[in-house]
Design a protein around this motif. Sequence first.
Motif, PDB file in Angstrom:
ATOM      1  N   SER A 135      -0.588  -1.651   1.759  1.00  0.00           N
ATOM      2  CA  SER A 135      -1.005  -1.333   0.531  1.00  0.00           C
ATOM      3  C   SER A 135      -0.565   0.102   0.120  1.00  0.00           C
ATOM      4  CB  SER A 135      -2.453  -1.373   0.672  1.00  0.00           C
ATOM      5  OG  SER A 135      -3.053  -0.573   1.415  1.00  0.00           O
ATOM      6  N   THR A 136      -0.875   0.340  -1.161  1.00  0.00           N
ATOM      7  CA  THR A 136      -0.302   1.622  -1.477  1.00  0.00           C
ATOM      8  C   THR A 136      -1.401   2.946  -0.904  1.00  0.00           C
ATOM      9  OG1 THR A 136       0.037   3.029  -3.362  1.00  0.00           O
ATOM     10  CG2 THR A 136      -2.007   2.046  -3.662  1.00  0.00           C
ATOM     11  N   ARG A 137      -2.456   2.291  -0.388  1.00  0.00           N
ATOM     12  CA  ARG A 137      -3.455   3.356   0.338  1.00  0.00           C
ATOM     13  C   ARG A 137      -2.764   3.645   1.513  1.00  0.00           C
ATOM     14  NH1 ARG A 137      -9.593   1.649   2.809  1.00  0.00           N
ATOM     15  NH2 ARG A 137      -9.708   4.017   3.720  1.00  0.00           N
ATOM     16  N   ASP A 138      -2.294   2.507   2.322  1.00  0.00           N
ATOM     17  CA  ASP A 138      -1.394   3.009   3.657  1.00  0.00           C
ATOM     18  C   ASP A 138      -0.547   3.788   3.375  1.00  0.00           C
ATOM     19  OD1 ASP A 138      -3.191   1.080   5.237  1.00  0.00           O
ATOM     20  OD2 ASP A 138      -2.036  -0.666   4.650  1.00  0.00           O
ATOM     21  N   VAL A 139       0.589   3.764   2.266  1.00  0.00           N
ATOM     22  CA  VAL A 139       1.280   4.657   1.876  1.00  0.00           C
ATOM     23  C   VAL A 139       0.712   6.088   1.833  1.00  0.00           C
ATOM     24  CG1 VAL A 139       3.105   5.384   0.205  1.00  0.00           C
ATOM     25  CG2 VAL A 139       2.639   3.131   0.610  1.00  0.00           C
ATOM     26  N   GLY A 140      -0.440   6.261   1.061  1.00  0.00           N
ATOM     27  CA  GLY A 140      -1.005   7.624   1.146  1.00  0.00           C
ATOM     28  C   GLY A 140      -1.387   8.318   2.591  1.00  0.00           C
TER      29      GLY A 140
END
Length: 489
Positions: A245-250
């Motif tokens: 997810s994009t949260r994991d990217v952050g």
Amino acid sequence: MSVDHPASSGESFAVKVEDHALTPVPRSERKSGWGLMTNSAGIASTLVQVAIGAAITMIAGVGWGILAGVIVAVFGGVLGWLVGHVAYVSGTSSTVTSRYYGLGRRGSVLASLIFAFMILGFLALENALLYYGTLFMFGWTPSLANAVMIYGVLTVIWILLTIYGMKVVQRTSIILLTAFVVLTVTMATVALANSPLSLGAIMSAGPIGGSGNEAASFGLVVSMLAGSAGALALVDADYARYARSTRDVGILAFGGAVMVDVIVVVLGAVIVHASQSSVTNFLSANPAAAESQMGETIAEKVSWMIANNTGAYFIIIFGVVGFILMYVAQIKAQVLNTYSGSLSLVNLAEGLTGKSPSRLSAVIVGNVIALLMIAGNILGLLGSFLGILGVSTTALAGVIIADYFIVRKRQPAAEREAESVNWAGVISVIVAAVVGSILSETGVTPLGFLVSLIIVIFLYPVLRNYAFKAPEPPVELVVPSGIDRGAGS
């Protein structure tokens, strides 16, 4: 192209080695941000970063140096998250992602050149520091025979560790990152215990050998840190393609940024400042060891060692354990450097010739290029290297961000959409990097990296919408199933 398929449990060695060098990563192989963060943080916890951290606190003072690190960590984390999100959506590495977002298929050769110069440069720098540290440990002198032996062994190790792909790299990074943090904190504690300076005295220390004006040097140290921050943002994209997810990217982006710009800066400052007297006394008592270090006086030799033989500090303070720590700090980073470098070389070759070489051959070529950079004395050109990185990596990151978030308005690129050369992106990156470099080199501003980023963000949308318009997109999209398109979802 269907990309939502599980990897076969019986996949061949060749498939494992390729590790989706030119294709999207399937959803079945996506990982959590905390696991991926060990890669972004691991590639940042190295001797080079310890040396940079120590250097900036000596140039601007410890307080100003740490403040610069915090500011650049926020900047680098945001930049890495944005670029990483685009790579997460496309499922591809940073250089392949630039084919669809900003540069075009053959235009992405520019991205590969920037990335390869960056990552293989760090591979060369770390190898050089290991070489000098190993010589120091065993009391050897620099010679062709020692260089062939040490660099040869290191090169073989990086190749063997890297060809097994991302899974082995990640497991290695988790173990070695933990060991690095624990041992480095312990080493800093020992250095403080043996130092005439207290922790408070170190934290309040001003510039060493400078004018004493910390504020005047602040822009310079921010620029030095920004070089590796921009580089890390592009590396983030290589690992973000594995994110769920994009949260994991952050998580992986900010984790790496905090490690390289805050934690390592603080540890580097404490270790080097606290060890100054110990290193000075050691060289004074060991003329043979002092003779092998560059400089006329002991003070000059100690200063030279900060950037060129950082591992010697580890050895003087901690003996054999320090020597082991020196390698612990490097092994994980060198495997990750080789891994990312091979991805950029695969895209470079495919963009130039239309043929995709094996990633195994790219791993070998990447290490050979690093050896040539060592022969060209890249370690002695560290400041110039970081300056070039700052303007070029932020320009490249900026064009990917501008294409996806501004021009496309978060709409994923179509699989067959990439034109041969996206001239709007190529021109924007070159103009931004050149202007940023000129302004930095002429002393107009040390913040060339920021100028470069701003130019791309404003210039690219104008050129893309009015001068070099995008082709009509086909229907098929390069988006692995289950991928969120928005940066905040």
